[in-house]
Design a protein around this motif. Sequence first.
Motif, PDB file in Angstrom:
ATOM      1  N   GLY A 157      51.459 -14.045 -15.525  1.00  0.00           N
ATOM      2  CA  GLY A 157      51.111 -15.137 -16.429  1.00  0.00           C
ATOM      3  C   GLY A 157      50.331 -16.233 -15.719  1.00  0.00           C
ATOM      4  O   GLY A 157      49.310 -16.728 -16.229  1.00  0.00           O
ATOM      5  N   GLY A 160      46.858 -14.782 -14.662  1.00  0.00           N
ATOM      6  CA  GLY A 160      45.942 -14.604 -15.789  1.00  0.00           C
ATOM      7  C   GLY A 160      45.327 -15.913 -16.236  1.00  0.00           C
ATOM      8  O   GLY A 160      44.112 -15.998 -16.470  1.00  0.00           O
ATOM      9  N   TRP A 161      46.143 -16.952 -16.346  1.00  0.00           N
ATOM     10  CA  TRP A 161      45.627 -18.256 -16.798  1.00  0.00           C
ATOM     11  C   TRP A 161      44.668 -18.854 -15.767  1.00  0.00           C
ATOM     12  O   TRP A 161      43.574 -19.319 -16.121  1.00  0.00           O
ATOM     13  N   SER A 163      42.933 -17.395 -13.306  1.00  0.00           N
ATOM     14  CA  SER A 163      41.699 -16.633 -13.112  1.00  0.00           C
ATOM     15  C   SER A 163      40.744 -16.793 -14.286  1.00  0.00           C
ATOM     16  O   SER A 163      39.527 -16.775 -14.108  1.00  0.00           O
ATOM     17  N   ASP A 164      41.285 -16.987 -15.483  1.00  0.00           N
ATOM     18  CA  ASP A 164      40.438 -17.129 -16.665  1.00  0.00           C
ATOM     19  C   ASP A 164      39.773 -18.502 -16.733  1.00  0.00           C
ATOM     20  O   ASP A 164      38.624 -18.616 -17.169  1.00  0.00           O
ATOM     21  N   TYR A 165      40.470 -19.543 -16.294  1.00  0.00           N
ATOM     22  CA  TYR A 165      39.963 -20.906 -16.475  1.00  0.00           C
ATOM     23  C   TYR A 165      39.457 -21.552 -15.186  1.00  0.00           C
ATOM     24  O   TYR A 165      38.674 -22.506 -15.250  1.00  0.00           O
ATOM     25  N   ASP A 304      44.133 -14.152 -19.964  1.00  0.00           N
ATOM     26  CA  ASP A 304      45.291 -15.048 -19.998  1.00  0.00           C
ATOM     27  C   ASP A 304      46.356 -14.542 -20.963  1.00  0.00           C
ATOM     28  O   ASP A 304      47.558 -14.637 -20.679  1.00  0.00           O
ATOM     29  N   THR A 305      45.950 -13.959 -22.084  1.00  0.00           N
ATOM     30  CA  THR A 305      46.915 -13.394 -23.033  1.00  0.00           C
ATOM     31  C   THR A 305      47.677 -12.232 -22.410  1.00  0.00           C
ATOM     32  O   THR A 305      48.888 -12.074 -22.626  1.00  0.00           O
ATOM     33  N   GLY A 307      48.455 -11.900 -19.330  1.00  0.00           N
ATOM     34  CA  GLY A 307      49.477 -12.487 -18.465  1.00  0.00           C
ATOM     35  C   GLY A 307      50.685 -12.951 -19.254  1.00  0.00           C
ATOM     36  O   GLY A 307      51.831 -12.740 -18.838  1.00  0.00           O
ATOM     37  N   TYR A 308      50.436 -13.576 -20.398  1.00  0.00           N
ATOM     38  CA  TYR A 308      51.551 -14.071 -21.211  1.00  0.00           C
ATOM     39  C   TYR A 308      52.395 -12.925 -21.764  1.00  0.00           C
ATOM     40  O   TYR A 308      53.589 -13.098 -22.022  1.00  0.00           O
TER      41      TYR A 308
END
Length: 495
Positions: A157, A160-161, A163-165, A304-305, A307-308
């Motif tokens: 989680g 993912g967040w 690396s995406d932002y 990111d999704t 990861g969640y």
Amino acid sequence: MNAIAAPRRESRHRAITIAALMTAYLQAVNISIPNAALPHIQGSLSMADDEVGWIFSAYIAASVIVLPMTRWLAGRYGRKILYQASLALFALGLVLVACSTTTLQFIFARIFQGLASGPLAPLSLAILLDLLPSARHARTNLAWGVMALLGICTGPGIGGWLSDYIGWPSIFYISLPLTGFIFLVVGLSLPEKKAEQTPSFDFFGLATISLGMTGLQMMLDRGERLDWFSSKEIWAEAIAAALGFYLFIVHILTAKSHFLDKALFRDRNFVLSAVMFFAFGFVLLPTLALTSPMLEELLAYPVDTTGYMTIPRGVTLVGAVILMSFAPARIDSRLFVMAGIALVVYANWQMLGYSPQMDWRAVAAAGLLQGAGLGILMPALAKTAFGTLDVKLRPEGAALFNLSRLYGSTIGIAVVQIFFHNNTQAMHLALAAHLTPYRMAGFSDGSLSKQSLAALNEMVTGQAALVAVIDQFKILMIAMLVVSPLVLFLRKSPA
């Protein structure tokens, strides 16, 4: 003076406790944090699909090699020096990984990071148990284990967040402040402790088992790329693995003393529990290694999704471990082992129903069930393993028990990667075989453009890959089914 010293000592102990628990989290989160960030890492480093497993296995395998040496290193150089040296090298490894520009650099940096992380987990737990009274050891073990599981479960989680932002290097840079905090607390609060006499260590035993494990790991990781035994490298790695394991077994049977006491292998509960804990590791991380690519590459979920989506599994896993600590001691732990295995098998059976038409709820439900099963299984296996083991053997037993889980994860990741690529190719051929010219009747000129052919091939490849992923969940389910009969041979542990 004593009235003044007591609060200071209590404050110092509290700071060390926090730092040690944070160390458990730090070491574990760096195993799984690249999971959801794989598309960004692959794209940036031009990493092939069959090289993705190295991101995890390089880190874990390297830490497994160094872990058995922790006690000897601490006795020789002092636990504080070893702790701080490991943290400093770990921080350097984080920087090297984040600055990597090629796949080879990235993998070598992960190996370096894994070697540095090897002493961190056992040192942090040993320091906690040394500082706190024995009456609090059970809660201490529980807290330490929960922090390690939280690291593995929250890593995807967070990764993912970030690396995406922010970019994938940030998933490694974010660990630097925590590493610095632990280093500072250890330097200011932890008293040095060094053995009066340097403990002996079985370097030959460690060298042979390391040769065997490394050779086998390299053979599994590189075999598919090099067409297996048509390559001289694979032959060399296979011979190294066979020689290492052979020498280690002979050494165990003939040497009077080595770093694994023979009495460990005479305890039936411990041996059988370690085998099942190997299967536990075989399922724990490979499930993450399969789920994230499936969601991102095949079902087009955002990074990111993805990861969640791992959070439900982590919540039930950690929650089940905590609830198991309140289970009455009089309840036979073998019942919990059977219940945990049954839940994991059922969860993996649910994963066999994945399809392109499913939504996130199917993945979350299967993750919830698998997390609950693994959370029940982990403490139950620990209780059966150590309930009948001699107290003097527990330090060595704990090292071997955890090695079995870690090595199970590295082997599991390698195995699912091998079968995934083989099954993808086989399914692609099977599906493409049905695309005959007679099925082109709907086109006016009886032919397809290059763009249409490329789109058709991509669709077939995606379908084949999804079927291959589902087949890997079947392998994980079979692994648990294979070890499940071992429960019948366990003896009841004392309350």
